[in-house]
Enzyme design. Structure first.
Site, PDB file in Angstrom:
ATOM      1  CG  MET A  48      -1.890  -1.195   1.177  1.00 19.64           C
ATOM      2  SD  MET A  48      -3.394  -0.938   2.110  1.00 19.64           S
ATOM      3  CE  MET A  48      -2.733  -0.698   3.744  1.00 19.64           C
ATOM      4  CG  HIS A  55       6.970  -2.184   2.105  1.00 14.91           C
ATOM      5  ND1 HIS A  55       6.885  -1.073   2.916  1.00 14.91           N
ATOM      6  CD2 HIS A  55       5.745  -2.772   2.132  1.00 14.91           C
ATOM      7  CE1 HIS A  55       5.659  -0.976   3.398  1.00 14.91           C
ATOM      8  NE2 HIS A  55       4.948  -1.996   2.950  1.00 14.91           N
ATOM      9  CD  GLN A 166       5.480 -15.107  10.093  1.00  7.35           C
ATOM     10  OE1 GLN A 166       5.422 -15.702   9.023  1.00  7.35           O
ATOM     11  NE2 GLN A 166       4.692 -15.373  11.111  1.00  7.35           N
ATOM     12  CE  LYS A 167       3.894  -4.817  11.689  1.00  7.53           C
ATOM     13  NZ  LYS A 167       2.905  -4.517  10.653  1.00  7.53           N
ATOM     14  CG  ASP A 168       0.966  -7.403   7.807  1.00  4.38           C
ATOM     15  OD1 ASP A 168       0.536  -6.785   8.782  1.00  4.38           O
ATOM     16  OD2 ASP A 168       1.669  -6.878   6.928  1.00  4.38           O
ATOM     17  CD  GLN A 171      -1.883  -8.842   4.358  1.00  2.00           C
ATOM     18  OE1 GLN A 171      -2.732  -7.977   4.458  1.00  2.00           O
ATOM     19  NE2 GLN A 171      -0.639  -8.558   4.004  1.00  2.00           N
ATOM     20  CB  SER A 203       4.446  -0.973  10.990  1.00  3.89           C
ATOM     21  OG  SER A 203       3.169  -0.461  10.685  1.00  3.89           O
ATOM     22  CB  SER A 204       3.178   2.114   6.582  1.00  5.20           C
ATOM     23  OG  SER A 204       3.759   1.248   5.626  1.00  5.20           O
TER      24      SER A 204
END
Ligand code: PAF
Length: 300
Positions: A48, A55, A166-168, A171, A203-204
């Site tokens: 996103m 990323h 892996q953070k999400d 998801q 994280s954003s």
């Protein structure tokens, strides 16, 4: 005449090596169709935007495993609840493109909202088991939005291999199941969480933290590490493990959304931790919701 042809083919070759940015489905499809015909393996990193080192680690993994790396940059409205940060989510295509170009991305796909969701759009993907707990409980409709946009992006890019962080974790698991259930012919690669030097998962949304909140935030990872240490010492009772995590997370203006020990396969809470147990936490720090997770089985 011959010199001209050589020059033209050299210019075409140079132009081909530059990163391309597409904003329409027709254009990216046409370009990738050619790449596929040439037998090139397509790696895909859906994002996103508001890109960070996390990323870029996905991009680097793609560069190593594919001939062409595509990054999508699309703040997907259908995965945000009405009270969430859709409007305030950072959008800076120039910055993100420069970052992508610096690491060697081949293609950015950055569509507008009405390119992805045409007027009359009404079909959404719904997952009813793995998305019940954890973030699914607090974020109604979130995973339906994620799955819908990821399915659409898969259909547009038709990647051979896709990269998620892996953070999400939830998801990842939900998308893994969609790949199986919808017969996507795609390999999924899960890349470890990238952390700041003090342990905070990148994280954003870390951008939203005040200096004070940012100074507090590393305790999230500390709390996870404590549970891992206990597990390594042989403690498997989730009640005991939970008691080591929760107190570490207490702080001014901090609200624990969840501290859950779940089976990786089912995303259902377990009473006894095992090697496939995921410890996942979500906390609200002021306005900002942060998540993190670890598998209990290794100390690293
Ligand atoms: O993880 C994200 O950034 C998003 O959920 C994703 C997978 C790009 C879908 O919008």
């Amino acid at each position: 005449m011959r010199l001209n042809l050589v020059l033209i083919s050299m210019i075409a070759e140079i132009a081909n090596n530059y990163m391309k940015i597409f904003s329409t489905i027709v254009d990216i499809r046409a370009f990738l169709k050619n790449a596929k015909l040439k037998g090139q393996r397509i790696g895909f990193v859906p994002t996103m935007g508001a890109l960070h080192e996390g990323h870029l680690s996905l991009v680097r993994a793609s560069l190593q495993n594919a001939d062409i790396t595509v990054v999508s940059i699309f703040v997907n409205p259908t995965q945000f609840g009405p009270a969430e940060d859709f409007e305030k989510y950072q959008r800076d295509l120039q910055r993100d493109s420069a970052l992508c170009e610096s690491v060697g991305v081949d293609i950015i796909f950055a569509p507008a909202v009405d390119e992805m969701y045409q007027p009359g759009h009404s079909v959404m993907i719904d997952e009813s088991v793995l998305s019940r707990n954890l973030c699914g409980r607090a974020r109604d409709g979130h995973f339906s939005g994620v799955l819908t946009v990821v399915a659409k992006l898969f259909n547009i890019v038709q990647p051979d291999i896709v990269f998620f962080g892996q953070k999400d974790a939830q998801q990842v698991r939900v998308i893994e199941q969609m790949i199986i259930d919808f017969d996507y012919d795609v390999e999924m690669s899960v890349v470890p969480t990238v952390r700041d030097t003090d342990g905070l998962a990148l994280s954003s949304r870390n951008l939203y933290l005040t200096a004070e909140q940012r100074a507090w935030a590393p305790v999230i990872y500390e709390s996870l590490q404590k549970a891992k240490l206990l597990y390594a010492e042989g403690i498997t009772d989730v009640l005991v493990l939970r008691k080591t995590v929760e107190p570490v997370l207490l702080g001014d203006g901090v609200e624990i959304d969840y501290v859950e020990f779940v089976s990786w396969q089912t995303m259902e809470p377990v009473e006894k931790a095992g090697d496939d147990t995921l410890l996942a936490v979500a906390v609200r720090v002021g306005e900002t919701r942060l998540i993190d997770n670890v598998f209990l089985q290794s100390i690293a």
